[in-house]
Design a protein around this motif. Structure first.
Motif, mmCIF file in Angstrom:
data_model
loop_
_atom_site.group_PDB
_atom_site.id
_atom_site.type_symbol
_atom_site.label_atom_id
_atom_site.label_comp_id
_atom_site.label_asym_id
_atom_site.label_seq_id
_atom_site.Cartn_x
_atom_site.Cartn_y
_atom_site.Cartn_z
ATOM 1 N N UNK A 71 0.748 -1.246 -0.003
ATOM 2 C CA UNK A 71 -0.104 -0.019 0.093
ATOM 3 C C UNK A 71 0.992 1.195 0.100
ATOM 4 N N UNK A 72 2.015 1.330 0.583
ATOM 5 C CA UNK A 72 3.089 2.285 0.738
ATOM 6 C C UNK A 72 3.533 2.717 -0.733
ATOM 7 N N UNK A 73 4.073 1.637 -1.356
ATOM 8 C CA UNK A 73 4.460 1.776 -2.867
ATOM 9 C C UNK A 73 3.500 2.312 -3.571
ATOM 10 N N UNK A 74 2.188 1.703 -3.584
ATOM 11 C CA UNK A 74 1.026 2.206 -4.382
ATOM 12 C C UNK A 74 0.766 3.595 -4.145
ATOM 13 N N UNK A 75 0.886 3.999 -2.940
ATOM 14 C CA UNK A 75 0.231 5.453 -2.370
ATOM 15 C C UNK A 75 1.806 6.446 -3.067
ATOM 16 N N UNK A 76 2.814 5.899 -2.979
ATOM 17 C CA UNK A 76 3.978 6.550 -3.489
ATOM 18 C C UNK A 76 3.885 6.941 -5.206
ATOM 19 N N UNK A 77 3.382 5.925 -5.641
ATOM 20 C CA UNK A 77 3.487 5.856 -7.244
ATOM 21 C C UNK A 77 2.014 6.821 -7.482
ATOM 22 N N UNK A 82 -2.112 13.054 -8.661
ATOM 23 C CA UNK A 82 -2.427 14.751 -8.319
ATOM 24 C C UNK A 82 -1.327 15.945 -8.679
ATOM 25 N N UNK A 83 0.068 15.430 -8.459
ATOM 26 C CA UNK A 83 1.065 16.255 -9.148
ATOM 27 C C UNK A 83 0.825 16.594 -10.527
ATOM 28 N N UNK A 84 0.635 15.494 -11.516
ATOM 29 C CA UNK A 84 0.366 15.862 -12.606
ATOM 30 C C UNK A 84 -1.026 16.736 -12.962
ATOM 31 N N UNK A 85 -1.970 16.358 -12.137
ATOM 32 C CA UNK A 85 -3.220 17.327 -12.046
ATOM 33 C C UNK A 85 -2.884 18.857 -11.829
ATOM 34 N N UNK A 86 -2.100 18.847 -10.764
ATOM 35 C CA UNK A 86 -1.406 20.430 -10.579
ATOM 36 C C UNK A 86 -1.240 21.055 -11.784
ATOM 37 N N UNK A 95 -7.165 27.931 -11.898
ATOM 38 C CA UNK A 95 -6.679 28.945 -10.858
ATOM 39 C C UNK A 95 -5.602 28.404 -9.938
ATOM 40 N N UNK A 96 -4.538 29.015 -9.542
ATOM 41 C CA UNK A 96 -3.613 28.544 -8.457
ATOM 42 C C UNK A 96 -4.001 28.033 -7.503
ATOM 43 N N UNK A 97 -5.188 28.659 -6.954
ATOM 44 C CA UNK A 97 -5.926 28.158 -5.659
ATOM 45 C C UNK A 97 -6.350 26.804 -5.934
ATOM 46 N N UNK A 98 -6.777 26.463 -7.068
ATOM 47 C CA UNK A 98 -7.319 25.010 -7.272
ATOM 48 C C UNK A 98 -6.208 24.101 -7.622
ATOM 49 N N UNK A 99 -5.062 24.520 -8.286
ATOM 50 C CA UNK A 99 -4.103 23.805 -8.519
ATOM 51 C C UNK A 99 -3.377 23.418 -7.151
ATOM 52 N N UNK A 100 -2.989 24.463 -6.475
ATOM 53 C CA UNK A 100 -2.303 24.168 -5.168
ATOM 54 C C UNK A 100 -3.273 23.613 -3.920
ATOM 55 N N UNK A 101 -4.310 24.249 -3.882
ATOM 56 C CA UNK A 101 -5.100 24.051 -2.641
ATOM 57 C C UNK A 101 -5.667 22.513 -2.889
ATOM 58 N N UNK A 102 -6.166 22.268 -4.066
ATOM 59 C CA UNK A 102 -6.729 20.912 -4.117
ATOM 60 C C UNK A 102 -5.780 19.928 -4.726
ATOM 61 N N UNK A 103 -5.070 19.847 -5.567
ATOM 62 C CA UNK A 103 -4.268 18.895 -6.293
ATOM 63 C C UNK A 103 -2.905 18.812 -5.851
ATOM 64 N N UNK A 104 -2.030 19.782 -5.428
ATOM 65 C CA UNK A 104 -0.837 19.766 -4.781
ATOM 66 C C UNK A 104 -1.091 19.235 -3.264
ATOM 67 N N UNK A 105 -2.132 19.764 -2.919
ATOM 68 C CA UNK A 105 -2.356 19.539 -1.274
ATOM 69 C C UNK A 105 -2.567 17.867 -1.322
#
Length: 121
Positions: A71-77, A82-86, A95-105
């Motif tokens: 599960x840890x390796x899965x989560x890492x991959x 969400x990084x790509x979604x950012x 918006x930066x708010x959505x990019x960082x506040x939702x996807x990056x977070x």
């Protein structure tokens, strides 16, 4: 004490991805708006729904049947999603708010979950 937190966070994150996937399948336009970029109805939204739904179910299956290391390796991959979604949101007029506040977070939270699962293995 760390084990219930690690498992609990991973389960909550996997369930949230299942909900996101189901929303893209059942309410694609509303889900796309929440994603942060406009989208026309069609195959893209269905593909995203299936992808997220299957990732959430796979994460839950790994926790239930394999254990914290898998599960840890899965989560890492899957933190790459969400990084790509950012980047997608930023490059497509979101918006930066959505990019960082939702996807990056979300990516950071998934990485924290991976770290906790690695710690309890």
């Amino acid at each position: 004490m760390l084990t219930p937190i690690a498992y609990g966070l991973a389960i909550v994150l996997d369930l949230l991805v299942v909900v996101i996937g189901a929303r893209f399948l059942l309410q694609p336009e509303a889900a796309a708006t929440g994603y942060g970029v406009p989208a026309r109805p069609g195959a893209y939204l269905t593909i995203k729904g299936v992808r997220d739904l299957s990732y959430g179910i796979l994460g839950l299956a790994l926790i239930a049947f394999v254990g914290p290391l898998a599960a840890a390796w899965f989560m890492l991959v899957v933190a790459l999603n969400p990084l790509g979604d950012t980047l997608i949101v930023l490059r497509n007029g979101g918006t930066k708010a959505v990019a960082f506040g939702i996807h990056f977070a979300t990516a950071v939270l998934v990485l924290v979950s991976a770290g906790l699962l690695f710690a309890v293995r």
